[in-house]
Design an enzyme around this catalytic site. Sequence first.
Site, PDB file in Angstrom:
ATOM      1  N   CYS A 172       0.821  -1.223   0.000  1.00 52.93           N
ATOM      2  CA  CYS A 172       0.000   0.000   0.000  1.00 52.93           C
ATOM      3  C   CYS A 172       0.850   1.267   0.000  1.00 52.93           C
ATOM      4  O   CYS A 172       0.366   2.346  -0.357  1.00 52.93           O
ATOM      5  CB  CYS A 172      -0.939   0.004   1.192  1.00 52.93           C
ATOM      6  SG  CYS A 172      -2.111  -1.365   1.139  1.00 52.93           S
ATOM      7  N   ASN A 214     -10.080   0.037  -0.556  1.00 51.87           N
ATOM      8  CA  ASN A 214      -8.623   0.095  -0.471  1.00 51.87           C
ATOM      9  C   ASN A 214      -8.039  -0.498  -1.756  1.00 51.87           C
ATOM     10  O   ASN A 214      -8.128  -1.705  -1.979  1.00 51.87           O
ATOM     11  CB  ASN A 214      -8.168  -0.703   0.755  1.00 51.87           C
ATOM     12  CG  ASN A 214      -6.669  -0.648   0.973  1.00 51.87           C
ATOM     13  OD1 ASN A 214      -5.921  -0.243   0.081  1.00 51.87           O
ATOM     14  ND2 ASN A 214      -6.237  -1.068   2.144  1.00 51.87           N
ATOM     15  N   HIS A 249      -3.239   7.505   1.705  1.00 47.18           N
ATOM     16  CA  HIS A 249      -3.648   6.165   1.268  1.00 47.18           C
ATOM     17  C   HIS A 249      -5.053   5.925   1.801  1.00 47.18           C
ATOM     18  O   HIS A 249      -5.348   6.235   2.957  1.00 47.18           O
ATOM     19  CB  HIS A 249      -2.667   5.127   1.809  1.00 47.18           C
ATOM     20  CG  HIS A 249      -3.141   3.721   1.620  1.00 47.18           C
ATOM     21  ND1 HIS A 249      -3.619   3.263   0.424  1.00 47.18           N
ATOM     22  CD2 HIS A 249      -3.226   2.671   2.500  1.00 47.18           C
ATOM     23  CE1 HIS A 249      -3.966   1.993   0.555  1.00 47.18           C
ATOM     24  NE2 HIS A 249      -3.743   1.613   1.803  1.00 47.18           N
TER      25      HIS A 249
HETATM   26  O1  UT7 Z   1      -3.902  -0.697   3.302  1.00 51.03           O
HETATM   27  C1  UT7 Z   1      -2.993  -1.478   3.982  1.00 51.03           C
HETATM   28  C2  UT7 Z   1      -3.090  -1.287   5.411  1.00 51.03           C
HETATM   29  N1  UT7 Z   1      -4.326  -1.797   5.928  1.00 51.03           N
HETATM   30  C3  UT7 Z   1      -5.037  -1.065   6.746  1.00 51.03           C
HETATM   31  O2  UT7 Z   1      -4.693   0.055   6.996  1.00 51.03           O
HETATM   32  C4  UT7 Z   1      -6.213  -1.704   7.413  1.00 51.03           C
HETATM   33  C5  UT7 Z   1      -6.203  -1.334   8.851  1.00 51.03           C
HETATM   34  N2  UT7 Z   1      -7.255  -1.900   9.619  1.00 51.03           N
HETATM   35  C6  UT7 Z   1      -8.575  -1.564   9.488  1.00 51.03           C
HETATM   36  O3  UT7 Z   1      -8.952  -0.812   8.607  1.00 51.03           O
HETATM   37  C7  UT7 Z   1      -9.551  -2.110  10.507  1.00 51.03           C
HETATM   38  O4  UT7 Z   1      -8.821  -2.772  11.508  1.00 51.03           O
HETATM   39  C8  UT7 Z   1     -10.616  -3.048   9.914  1.00 51.03           C
HETATM   40  C9  UT7 Z   1     -11.631  -2.275   9.105  1.00 51.03           C
HETATM   41  C10 UT7 Z   1      -9.948  -4.124   9.091  1.00 51.03           C
HETATM   42  C11 UT7 Z   1     -11.385  -3.735  11.064  1.00 51.03           C
HETATM   43  O5  UT7 Z   1     -11.906  -2.803  11.969  1.00 51.03           O
HETATM   44  P1  UT7 Z   1     -11.688  -2.979  13.537  1.00 51.03           P
HETATM   45  O6  UT7 Z   1     -12.443  -1.903  14.192  1.00 51.03           O
HETATM   46  O7  UT7 Z   1     -10.204  -3.014  13.792  1.00 51.03           O
HETATM   47  O8  UT7 Z   1     -12.378  -4.356  13.840  1.00 51.03           O
HETATM   48  P2  UT7 Z   1     -11.733  -5.719  14.395  1.00 51.03           P
HETATM   49  O9  UT7 Z   1     -10.796  -6.308  13.432  1.00 51.03           O
HETATM   50  O10 UT7 Z   1     -11.219  -5.481  15.783  1.00 51.03           O
HETATM   51  O11 UT7 Z   1     -13.032  -6.644  14.451  1.00 51.03           O
HETATM   52  C12 UT7 Z   1     -14.138  -6.330  15.262  1.00 51.03           C
HETATM   53  C13 UT7 Z   1     -15.211  -7.416  15.082  1.00 51.03           C
HETATM   54  C14 UT7 Z   1     -14.663  -8.839  15.222  1.00 51.03           C
HETATM   55  O12 UT7 Z   1     -15.601  -9.580  15.944  1.00 51.03           O
HETATM   56  P3  UT7 Z   1     -15.349  -9.926  17.479  1.00 51.03           P
HETATM   57  O13 UT7 Z   1     -14.065 -10.707  17.512  1.00 51.03           O
HETATM   58  O14 UT7 Z   1     -15.238  -8.596  18.178  1.00 51.03           O
HETATM   59  O15 UT7 Z   1     -16.563 -10.709  17.865  1.00 51.03           O
HETATM   60  C15 UT7 Z   1     -14.644  -9.351  13.793  1.00 51.03           C
HETATM   61  O16 UT7 Z   1     -14.821 -10.736  13.713  1.00 51.03           O
HETATM   62  O17 UT7 Z   1     -15.797  -7.335  13.775  1.00 51.03           O
HETATM   63  C16 UT7 Z   1     -15.842  -8.644  13.185  1.00 51.03           C
HETATM   64  N3  UT7 Z   1     -15.748  -8.495  11.732  1.00 51.03           N
HETATM   65  C17 UT7 Z   1     -16.822  -8.302  10.951  1.00 51.03           C
HETATM   66  N4  UT7 Z   1     -18.137  -8.196  11.240  1.00 51.03           N
HETATM   67  C18 UT7 Z   1     -18.987  -7.956  10.207  1.00 51.03           C
HETATM   68  C19 UT7 Z   1     -14.644  -8.518  10.948  1.00 51.03           C
HETATM   69  N5  UT7 Z   1     -14.984  -8.325   9.665  1.00 51.03           N
HETATM   70  C20 UT7 Z   1     -16.342  -8.193   9.656  1.00 51.03           C
HETATM   71  C21 UT7 Z   1     -17.257  -7.961   8.611  1.00 51.03           C
HETATM   72  N6  UT7 Z   1     -18.573  -7.862   8.953  1.00 51.03           N
HETATM   73  N7  UT7 Z   1     -16.908  -7.830   7.322  1.00 51.03           N
END
Ligand code: UT7
Length: 323
Positions: free
Chosen positions: A114, A280, A250
């Site tokens: 990225c 992204n 980004h």
């Molecule tokens: O471009 C390269 C660099 N990449 C990035 O910059 C990405 C950086 N990270 C992010 O953008 C965020 O971390 C995400 C959007 C990927 C995720 O957001 P988050 O607030 O960090 O959520 P999380 O990973 O802590 O997940 C929270 C919950 C989890 O459930 P539990 O364990 O709390 O029960 C996941 O299983 O959300 C769940 N989850 C989903 N729920 C519904 C994960 N993906 C989904 C989904 N739909 N698609």
Amino acid sequence: MKTRAVVIGCGHYLPARVVENAEFEKTLETDDAWIKSRSGIERRHFAADGETTSSMATSAAQAALKDAGLTPDDVDAIVVATSTPDLTFPSAATMVQAQLGMTSGFAFDIQAVCAGFVYALSNANALIVSGQAKRVLVIGAETFSRIMDWTDRSTCVLFGDGAGAVLLEAREGEGTSADQGILATDLNSDGRYRELLYVDGGTSTGTTGYLRMQGNQVFRHAVEKLAATANTAMERAGVSADDVDWIVPHQANIRIIQGTAKKLNLPMEQVVVTVQDHGNTSAASIPLALSVGRARGDIKDGDLVVTEAIGGGLAWGAVVLRW
Ligand code: UT7
């Protein structure tokens, strides 16, 4: 006097197919509200069968050349930032070179995931400042839809396909921060964080593989590292946040974009945001946002622009330029 790499044209290409968040609700346990609130993404484009990273990169390059009023023969070098080249080799850049009908000059890829476009801009700047090239096409192009695990809701809803390009030209400046062109760059990587974001395929497996990401761990690094690299690049350029007209970050997550802007003391009104429409697109996201920002009439000649990105590696960096 100092040689500067000045942006003289930009353009982009997005595949025709638009996929709204709601479409994922049919196959995954997810919903539009989760995707929108956690990432800011509402839709993304996916490449059609037969459309490739190099074909999209070529379209974006043609748009940038048209914007500059130049032809492929006017270009000395092509740098393509991508992690999803059509083939392991030859480079996507040489494929673009052929598709543009160029039989001279040189072309190569840069792979910094990225952060790829920031790395490509920095390297293209070095080619120009050192006199190795006069005009360089810098392209970011990706088909991340081809490395998605469609059963993994934590990644497949986040990424999209597309390409963006800028054409850089060597011009003489005064050597001050009032010059047009790239004023400073800052690049960083730390390979200890490999496990946070990687593709589980390559020569070690004999497969293309799928993207794997510990999103919340990447998130923890993002805002702090992005603000730090932007500040370093601004310091090197001899400018401060007060001088900045636009941040073009980004486009991975609206919360990262907002957090970084806040840390830099810049309001969201000065941030080009496209994540809602593109998702992204990895190395393509910054040139796409530059081109969209320019087309919207936001980024004007003379504006001071800061780009910043972080991704797999981890690799991150920033470029400060005056349009
Ligand atoms: O471009 C390269 C660099 N990449 C990035 O910059 C990405 C950086 N990270 C992010 O953008 C965020 O971390 C995400 C959007 C990927 C995720 O957001 P988050 O607030 O960090 O959520 P999380 O990973 O802590 O997940 C929270 C919950 C989890 O459930 P539990 O364990 O709390 O029960 C996941 O299983 O959300 C769940 N989850 C989903 N729920 C519904 C994960 N993906 C989904 C989904 N739909 N698609």
